[in-house]
Design a protein around this motif. Sequence first.
Motif, PDB file in Angstrom:
ATOM      1  N   ARG A 117       0.849  -1.159  -0.027  1.00 30.19           N
ATOM      2  CA  ARG A 117      -0.031   0.045  -0.058  1.00 30.19           C
ATOM      3  C   ARG A 117       0.999   1.356   0.078  1.00 30.19           C
ATOM      4  O   ARG A 117       0.509   2.320  -0.849  1.00 30.19           O
ATOM      5  CB  ARG A 117      -1.011  -0.078   1.297  1.00 30.19           C
ATOM      6  CG  ARG A 117      -1.919  -1.100   1.264  1.00 30.19           C
ATOM      7  CD  ARG A 117      -2.926  -1.150   2.539  1.00 30.19           C
ATOM      8  NE  ARG A 117      -3.819  -2.476   2.440  1.00 30.19           N
ATOM      9  CZ  ARG A 117      -5.002  -2.208   2.113  1.00 30.19           C
ATOM     10  NH1 ARG A 117      -5.487  -0.974   1.663  1.00 30.19           N
ATOM     11  NH2 ARG A 117      -5.764  -3.445   2.159  1.00 30.19           N
ATOM     12  N   ARG A 118       2.062   1.320   0.921  1.00 30.28           N
ATOM     13  CA  ARG A 118       2.633   2.239   0.767  1.00 30.28           C
ATOM     14  C   ARG A 118       3.566   2.570  -0.501  1.00 30.28           C
ATOM     15  O   ARG A 118       3.783   3.714  -0.906  1.00 30.28           O
ATOM     16  CB  ARG A 118       3.837   2.357   2.041  1.00 30.28           C
ATOM     17  CG  ARG A 118       3.272   2.570   3.383  1.00 30.28           C
ATOM     18  CD  ARG A 118       3.903   2.311   4.570  1.00 30.28           C
ATOM     19  NE  ARG A 118       3.360   2.438   5.911  1.00 30.28           N
ATOM     20  CZ  ARG A 118       3.884   2.211   7.037  1.00 30.28           C
ATOM     21  NH1 ARG A 118       5.330   1.750   6.781  1.00 30.28           N
ATOM     22  NH2 ARG A 118       3.324   2.214   7.931  1.00 30.28           N
ATOM     23  N   SER A 119       3.905   1.462  -0.974  1.00 28.83           N
ATOM     24  CA  SER A 119       4.584   1.398  -2.343  1.00 28.83           C
ATOM     25  C   SER A 119       3.899   2.090  -3.588  1.00 28.83           C
ATOM     26  O   SER A 119       4.225   2.810  -4.385  1.00 28.83           O
ATOM     27  CB  SER A 119       5.038   0.151  -2.626  1.00 28.83           C
ATOM     28  OG  SER A 119       6.163  -0.299  -1.747  1.00 28.83           O
ATOM     29  N   ALA A 120       2.491   1.624  -3.293  1.00 28.83           N
ATOM     30  CA  ALA A 120       1.620   2.145  -4.513  1.00 28.83           C
ATOM     31  C   ALA A 120       1.389   3.543  -4.414  1.00 28.83           C
ATOM     32  O   ALA A 120       1.160   4.401  -5.407  1.00 28.83           O
ATOM     33  CB  ALA A 120       0.116   1.426  -4.421  1.00 28.83           C
ATOM     34  N   GLN A 121       1.404   4.177  -3.265  1.00 28.74           N
ATOM     35  CA  GLN A 121       1.258   5.564  -3.052  1.00 28.74           C
ATOM     36  C   GLN A 121       2.618   6.356  -3.466  1.00 28.74           C
ATOM     37  O   GLN A 121       2.415   7.183  -4.327  1.00 28.74           O
ATOM     38  CB  GLN A 121       0.974   6.005  -1.668  1.00 28.74           C
ATOM     39  CG  GLN A 121      -0.686   5.266  -1.044  1.00 28.74           C
ATOM     40  CD  GLN A 121      -0.522   5.808   0.553  1.00 28.74           C
ATOM     41  OE1 GLN A 121       0.253   6.226   1.258  1.00 28.74           O
ATOM     42  NE2 GLN A 121      -1.586   5.711   0.733  1.00 28.74           N
ATOM     43  N   ALA A 122       3.514   5.694  -3.053  1.00 29.60           N
ATOM     44  CA  ALA A 122       4.902   6.332  -3.684  1.00 29.60           C
ATOM     45  C   ALA A 122       5.192   6.231  -5.005  1.00 29.60           C
ATOM     46  O   ALA A 122       5.721   7.249  -5.511  1.00 29.60           O
ATOM     47  CB  ALA A 122       5.825   5.777  -2.862  1.00 29.60           C
ATOM     48  N   LEU A 123       4.614   5.333  -5.805  1.00 27.86           N
ATOM     49  CA  LEU A 123       4.895   5.047  -7.192  1.00 27.86           C
ATOM     50  C   LEU A 123       3.883   5.833  -8.136  1.00 27.86           C
ATOM     51  O   LEU A 123       4.020   5.700  -9.391  1.00 27.86           O
ATOM     52  CB  LEU A 123       5.149   3.562  -7.463  1.00 27.86           C
ATOM     53  CG  LEU A 123       6.286   2.977  -6.767  1.00 27.86           C
ATOM     54  CD1 LEU A 123       6.140   1.344  -7.040  1.00 27.86           C
ATOM     55  CD2 LEU A 123       7.460   3.421  -7.140  1.00 27.86           C
TER      56      LEU A 123
END
Length: 435
Positions: A331-337
Motif C-alpha cells: 500500500r505504501r509503495s503504491a502511494q509512492a509510485l
Amino acid sequence: MRARLPRPRRPVGRLIAIVAAVAFCLCFAAALRDPSQHRPGTRPLLLGGIAPAPAAPGGVVGLPTDAGPRVLAEDEEAWLAAGRVPGTTAAERDMARQALADLRLLTSAEGDVAAAWHGIWKYVWPRDAAWAAAAYTATGHGDDAARVLRRLAALQDPEGTWEARYRLDGAPVDDGRAAQLDSNGWVPWAVWFWYAHQRPDDPAVRDHLAALWPAVRKAADHTADSLGRDGLPPRSADYWETRTDQKTLGTAAPLLAGLRAAADLGHRIGAADDAARWSAAAERLGTAVRDRFGEHGYPRTASESAGADAAVAWLGPPFAPPDPDVDTAVRRSAQALTLPNGGLLPGTAWAGDLTAAWTPETAGFALYEAASGNHAAATARLAWLADHRTAAGSLPEKVDAQGRPASVAPLAWTAAAVLLALTAQETALPTPPVP
C-alpha cells in the motif's frame, strides 16, 4: 533519414562533421531504444496494435496509431469461446477479449511469445512468456500454456538458467547482457500454476509434465545453490534490465515464489527429496527477504534509501500467502509510485522518464489487490488500464504524462497481468504454500 552536412574543406572540419553525424545517429538510435527519452511534448513511438495477416512475416502485421477498434476474425472468436473471457463489466470483458487475442497473435506455433511485435521488443523474455503461460492457464487455454512452457524448457541453458532475451527462432540475443536470474523463479512458478489447474491423470498432462519437470528441477537447484551466506541470491539484472551492484527485490521475490512452487510441485508428484531440498532453500530465502528487505518496508535493495519498488507486489498473493507487513508495504509503495496520470512507476529510483507510467507494474498491483481480496482497488486500477488502451483496444507499454498510450502496443506482459487480475477478481488463484 540521414543528416545533410556541408562538405568540409579542412581535416578539422571533416572531423567535426564526422563527430556530429555519429552523435546524431547515436541520439536517434537511443530514442528508438527508449521512447521515454523523447523530448517533452513530442509523441513517443507507438503502435496502435496488431492484427492477423497470413502473408506478413510471422502472420502478424502492426496497426497504425489511428486504427480503430479491431474486429476479431472467426477463428479468434472460436478460440476465445473454447476458454473463458474474464471480467464483470462490458469494459473489462472487452479489454480481456482484446488482451487474449493479442497474446495469441504474439505467440508462435512453436510457443515463442514475443514481448511486442516491433523492433527491439520482438524477442522472447522468459519472464513475459512465463506470465503469458499463466494467463493462458487461468483463462482455460491449458494447451497453449503447455506449448509456451515446453518452449521455455527447451531454451534453458545446461546450467539451469535462461538468457535475458531470445530471438523468435530460439537464438539468444547476443548484446552483452548477462542472464537474468529472475527467470529461474518465474518459469517454475508458471509450470506449477499450470499443473495446479490440470487433471493429473490426464495422459496429455503427464506427457507435458515429463517434458517440463527436468527444467523445473535444474532451475530450482540452480536457485538453491546460488544462495549466499546471507540467504539471498547473487546480484543480477532484474525486470529493470539495468546493471546493478546490489541484490534486488526484483530478483529475490520471483526466486522465492519459484522455489516454493517447485517444492510444492515436487510434493504433488512424489519427488520428496527434491521437494525437501527446495523447501529448505525457500525457508532460507524467505527469512533473508524478511530480515534484509522487510526491515525497511521492502525497498528495491536492502538499503532504506533505495526507495519503493513495484516488485513488492510479488511477495503476496498470488505468489505468496498473505502477510500483514507485506500488505502494508504494498500500500505504501503504491502511494509512492503512483503518478498524476494514475499509473505507476517501476520504482522511486527509476532512472528513466519519471512522468510516464508503466502498465505492467500497474497491472501487477491490480493483480495483488484482486488476489488479496481488495476488489475495489483492483477494479479502479483495471478501469484505468481499460481507459488508457490504444484506439485499436490494445494495452500499451506506457502511458505518458498527458494520459496517452505510449511506446508499443500490445505488450504481452501487460496483457497477461491484466488477464490474471481480472480472473482473480472472480475466483481465487492458487498460491504456492510456504513449506
